[in-house]
Scaffold this active site. Structure first.
Site, PDB file in Angstrom:
ATOM      1  N   ARG A  43     -30.771  47.374  42.688  1.00 39.55           N
ATOM      2  CA  ARG A  43     -30.728  47.294  44.088  1.00 39.55           C
ATOM      3  C   ARG A  43     -31.573  48.332  44.850  1.00 39.55           C
ATOM      4  O   ARG A  43     -31.942  47.960  46.130  1.00 39.55           O
ATOM      5  CB  ARG A  43     -29.174  47.100  44.809  1.00 39.55           C
ATOM      6  N   TRP A  48     -37.224  43.212  36.854  1.00 36.08           N
ATOM      7  CA  TRP A  48     -37.918  43.063  35.752  1.00 36.08           C
ATOM      8  C   TRP A  48     -36.114  43.556  34.710  1.00 36.08           C
ATOM      9  O   TRP A  48     -34.968  43.490  35.170  1.00 36.08           O
ATOM     10  CB  TRP A  48     -38.288  44.438  34.902  1.00 36.08           C
ATOM     11  N   CYS A  97     -25.781  43.226  41.194  1.00 33.35           N
ATOM     12  CA  CYS A  97     -27.416  43.915  40.355  1.00 33.35           C
ATOM     13  C   CYS A  97     -27.021  45.229  40.406  1.00 33.35           C
ATOM     14  O   CYS A  97     -26.838  46.001  41.817  1.00 33.35           O
ATOM     15  CB  CYS A  97     -27.722  42.885  41.489  1.00 33.35           C
ATOM     16  N   GLU A 142     -29.653  44.023  28.752  1.00 37.74           N
ATOM     17  CA  GLU A 142     -29.522  42.357  28.770  1.00 37.74           C
ATOM     18  C   GLU A 142     -30.151  41.935  28.078  1.00 37.74           C
ATOM     19  O   GLU A 142     -29.097  40.883  26.773  1.00 37.74           O
ATOM     20  CB  GLU A 142     -30.784  41.541  29.590  1.00 37.74           C
TER      21      GLU A 142
HETATM   22  C1  HEM Z   1     -35.942  45.332  39.499  1.00 33.91           C
HETATM   23  C2  HEM Z   1     -35.635  45.063  38.424  1.00 33.91           C
HETATM   24  C3  HEM Z   1     -33.735  44.130  38.158  1.00 33.91           C
HETATM   25  C4  HEM Z   1     -33.075  45.053  37.659  1.00 33.91           C
HETATM   26  C5  HEM Z   1     -32.988  46.248  36.734  1.00 33.91           C
HETATM   27  C6  HEM Z   1     -31.787  44.185  37.708  1.00 33.91           C
HETATM   28  C7  HEM Z   1     -31.035  44.007  36.450  1.00 33.91           C
HETATM   29  C8  HEM Z   1     -30.095  43.048  36.795  1.00 33.91           C
HETATM   30  C9  HEM Z   1     -28.667  42.782  35.913  1.00 33.91           C
HETATM   31  C10 HEM Z   1     -28.797  43.681  34.371  1.00 33.91           C
HETATM   32  C11 HEM Z   1     -27.998  41.649  36.545  1.00 33.91           C
HETATM   33  C12 HEM Z   1     -27.046  41.440  35.376  1.00 33.91           C
HETATM   34  C13 HEM Z   1     -27.385  39.998  34.929  1.00 33.91           C
HETATM   35  C14 HEM Z   1     -26.609  39.258  33.718  1.00 33.91           C
HETATM   36  O1  HEM Z   1     -25.484  40.467  34.079  1.00 33.91           O
HETATM   37  O2  HEM Z   1     -26.956  38.640  33.398  1.00 33.91           O
HETATM   38  C15 HEM Z   1     -28.820  41.526  37.544  1.00 33.91           C
HETATM   39  C16 HEM Z   1     -27.701  40.549  38.355  1.00 33.91           C
HETATM   40  C17 HEM Z   1     -28.267  39.948  39.635  1.00 33.91           C
HETATM   41  N1  HEM Z   1     -29.944  40.063  40.314  1.00 33.91           N
HETATM   42 FE1  HEM Z   1     -30.535  41.800  39.562  1.00 33.91          FE
HETATM   43  N2  HEM Z   1     -31.856  43.738  39.168  1.00 33.91           N
HETATM   44  C18 HEM Z   1     -33.662  43.585  39.031  1.00 33.91           C
HETATM   45  C19 HEM Z   1     -33.972  42.988  40.193  1.00 33.91           C
HETATM   46  C20 HEM Z   1     -33.809  41.691  41.267  1.00 33.91           C
HETATM   47  C21 HEM Z   1     -34.043  41.178  41.865  1.00 33.91           C
HETATM   48  C22 HEM Z   1     -35.719  40.669  42.461  1.00 33.91           C
HETATM   49  C23 HEM Z   1     -33.101  40.750  42.571  1.00 33.91           C
HETATM   50  C24 HEM Z   1     -33.455  39.579  43.526  1.00 33.91           C
HETATM   51  C25 HEM Z   1     -34.541  39.458  44.883  1.00 33.91           C
HETATM   52  C26 HEM Z   1     -32.248  40.818  42.224  1.00 33.91           C
HETATM   53  C27 HEM Z   1     -31.451  39.512  41.851  1.00 33.91           C
HETATM   54  C28 HEM Z   1     -29.634  39.931  41.151  1.00 33.91           C
HETATM   55  C29 HEM Z   1     -28.776  38.844  41.395  1.00 33.91           C
HETATM   56  C30 HEM Z   1     -28.269  37.786  42.546  1.00 33.91           C
HETATM   57  C31 HEM Z   1     -27.801  39.223  39.934  1.00 33.91           C
HETATM   58  C32 HEM Z   1     -26.367  38.222  40.320  1.00 33.91           C
HETATM   59  C33 HEM Z   1     -26.840  36.783  39.047  1.00 33.91           C
HETATM   60  C34 HEM Z   1     -26.098  36.102  38.474  1.00 33.91           C
HETATM   61  O3  HEM Z   1     -24.545  36.127  39.622  1.00 33.91           O
HETATM   62  O4  HEM Z   1     -25.962  35.333  38.081  1.00 33.91           O
HETATM   63  N3  HEM Z   1     -31.962  41.468  41.090  1.00 33.91           N
HETATM   64  N4  HEM Z   1     -29.631  41.900  38.590  1.00 33.91           N
HETATM   65  N1  LIG Z   2     -32.825  42.140  34.922  1.00 33.17           N
HETATM   66  C1  LIG Z   2     -32.915  40.788  35.774  1.00 33.17           C
HETATM   67  N2  LIG Z   2     -31.168  40.093  35.135  1.00 33.17           N
HETATM   68  C2  LIG Z   2     -30.926  38.993  35.805  1.00 33.17           C
HETATM   69  C3  LIG Z   2     -30.708  39.355  37.451  1.00 33.17           C
HETATM   70  C4  LIG Z   2     -30.329  37.849  37.236  1.00 33.17           C
HETATM   71  C5  LIG Z   2     -29.549  37.061  36.497  1.00 33.17           C
HETATM   72  C6  LIG Z   2     -29.549  36.761  34.967  1.00 33.17           C
HETATM   73  C7  LIG Z   2     -28.875  35.835  34.107  1.00 33.17           C
HETATM   74  N3  LIG Z   2     -27.223  35.702  34.157  1.00 33.17           N
HETATM   75  C8  LIG Z   2     -26.826  35.033  33.814  1.00 33.17           C
HETATM   76  C9  LIG Z   2     -26.395  35.876  32.396  1.00 33.17           C
HETATM   77  C10 LIG Z   2     -25.729  34.642  31.058  1.00 33.17           C
HETATM   78  C11 LIG Z   2     -24.770  34.563  31.277  1.00 33.17           C
HETATM   79  C12 LIG Z   2     -24.095  35.942  32.192  1.00 33.17           C
HETATM   80  N4  LIG Z   2     -25.071  36.370  32.278  1.00 33.17           N
HETATM   81  C13 LIG Z   2     -30.262  37.796  34.340  1.00 33.17           C
HETATM   82  C14 LIG Z   2     -33.123  39.419  36.482  1.00 33.17           C
HETATM   83  C15 LIG Z   2     -33.606  38.700  36.367  1.00 33.17           C
HETATM   84  C16 LIG Z   2     -33.997  38.243  37.797  1.00 33.17           C
HETATM   85  C17 LIG Z   2     -34.396  39.543  38.672  1.00 33.17           C
HETATM   86  S1  LIG Z   2     -33.599  41.325  37.795  1.00 33.17           S
END
Ligand code: HEM
Ligand SMILES: N=C(Nc1cccc(CNC[C@@H]2CCCN2)c1)c1cccs1
Length: 360
Positions: free
Chosen positions: A70, A238, A67, A243
């Site tokens: 963070r 958000w 993420c 994305e």
């Molecule tokens: C507040 C704005 C936030 C932004 C802009 C953001 C942005 C992102 C982005 C761009 C990714 C990669 C997603 C992808 O490529 O599919 C990501 C992954 C992730 N985010 Fe954040 N995030 C935010 C908030 C949060 C919050 C609130 C949580 C949990 C409480 C969180 C937990 C995670 C987790 C667990 C992943 C990895 C998901 C996976 O392994 O598929 N994020 N985030």
């Molecule tokens: N901005 C966000 N994007 C996000 C975060 C966690 C996971 C995902 C979905 N990821 C799965 C996709 C599908 C395969 C690789 N990317 C999106 C957020 C989603 C929920 C909190 S932040």
């Protein structure tokens, strides 16, 4: 038993970290660990206090190596819904989550925590990947809507759901109570905020009739805190613009819009050397950022997000914590080398509390 020992070890480590971060005295921490030891001995598990749940969920976000968002981990709003029993009650909490998080476009990072796993089974599960997502319908060789949703859309249809067949049909919630058939809950339209994608200089972009939803709410990951598994804990932040503009709308295996955008731009798509793909990508991402801002929906561009992540790295250093991260996910899919992230390594050690994928 050995499982009780393992659970107590995880619990003690979490309580130590959590109480230290909350500035609670040593004896209160030790007393709480003794209390938990007794509860595990008596019942095989233990219940978090509200304060432990709230701080544990924030720590899980802070430990999410993939993420980029963070920096704001302490601003997470936590709804403690661990007393939820039925799928119907869960549906009400989920619509309340969507309303609270959307907040008219001024998105609030929110998590709703439902009952933990008990005796190896899940009291409640949400089968959706995200609370809001578009359906995908296979029509022979091609797909109407989101190809990533084809399988789940078939599941919903098997349960009796019928979409309108447009490329942007919002899927129903599928909520499963322990040992029962999954139940369908359509989402009322007025609850789902969406953004029409237009471009400030390319009038043809609006003509593509492309839209995307405002709030990404991940609903299929497991939240683990101090050895306790929360298999249903939907969370939202958000979007980062890329994305939507560089993956969801651009991937050939998703909405595959780059050829259409190139046409609107009058580009020569016959030769790769014209870099038409790259030009279409940039303008599609310009359109996404422009459209969300015009609609008043929170969205961050990947350069600003990288700068905020840099601030997170410093903040963690100052707090005496080593930052962990997954480089391959942290670099944005557009202009990655234009961010500082690309040019430094990250330790991908998986700390807990954290969020994890689930096998089913
Ligand atoms: C507040 C704005 C936030 C932004 C802009 C953001 C942005 C992102 C982005 C761009 C990714 C990669 C997603 C992808 O490529 O599919 C990501 C992954 C992730 N985010 Fe954040 N995030 C935010 C908030 C949060 C919050 C609130 C949580 C949990 C409480 C969180 C937990 C995670 C987790 C667990 C992943 C990895 C998901 C996976 O392994 O598929 N994020 N985030
Ligand atoms: N901005 C966000 N994007 C996000 C975060 C966690 C996971 C995902 C979905 N990821 C799965 C996709 C599908 C395969 C690789 N990317 C999106 C957020 C989603 C929920 C909190 S932040």
């Amino acid at each position: 038993s050995i499982n009780h020992e393992r659970l107590l070890t995880e619990a003690a480590r979490f309580i130590r970290d959590c109480y230290r971060e909350l500035g609670l005295p040593q004896e209160q921490q030790e007393e709480r660990i003794r209390e938990i030891e007794e509860e595990i001995r008596r019942s095989g598990t233990y219940a978090h206090t509200r304060a432990e749940l709230v701080h544990g969920a924030k720590m899980a976000w802070r430990n999410s190596n993939r993420c980029i968002g963070r920096l704001l981990w302490e601003t997470l709003e936590v709804f403690d819904e661990r007393e939820t029993k039925t799928a119907e009650e869960a549906y009400d909490k989920l619509t309340r989550h969507i309303r609270h998080a959307t907040n008219g476009g001024n998105i609030r990072s929110t998590i709703t925590v439902f009952p933990p796993r008990k005796d190896g089974t899940d009291p409640l599960r949400i089968r959706n990947h995200q609370l809001i997502r578009y359906a995908g319908y296979r029509e022979g060789e091609s797909v109407i809507g989101d190809p990533a949703s084809v399988g789940f859309t078939q599941t919903c249809e098997r349960l009796g759901w019928r979409g309108e067949g447009t490329p942007f049909d919002v899927l129903p919630l599928v909520i499963e109570e322990r040992g029962q058939e999954p139940k369908l809950f359509p989402l009322p339209e007025e609850l789902i905020m969406e953004v029409q994608i237009t471009h400030p200089d390319l009038p043809g972009m609006a003509g593509l009739g492309v839209r995307w939803y405002a709030v990404p709410i991940i609903s299929d990951m497991r939240l683990e805190i101090g050895g306790i598994d929360y298999p249903t804990a939907p969370f939202n932040g958000w979007y980062m613009g890329t994305e939507i503009g560089a993956r969801n709308l651009a991937d050939t295996g998703r909405y595959d819009l780059l050829p259409s955008v190139a046409r609107v731009m009058g580009l020569d798509t016959r030769s790769a050397r014209s870099l038409w793909i790259d030009r279409a990508l940039v303008e599609l991402n310009v359109a996404v950022l422009h459209s969300y801002r015009q609609a008043g929906v929170t969205l961050v561009d990947h350069h600003t997000a990288a700068r905020q992540f840099r601030a997170f790295e410093k903040k963690e250093q100052d707090a005496g914590r080593a930052v962990t991260g997954n480089w391959t996910w942290l670099i944005p899919p557009l202009s990655p080398a234009a961010t500082h992230i690309f040019h430094r390594p990250y330790d991908n050690e998986v700390l807990k509390p954290n969020f994890f994928y689930q096998k089913d």
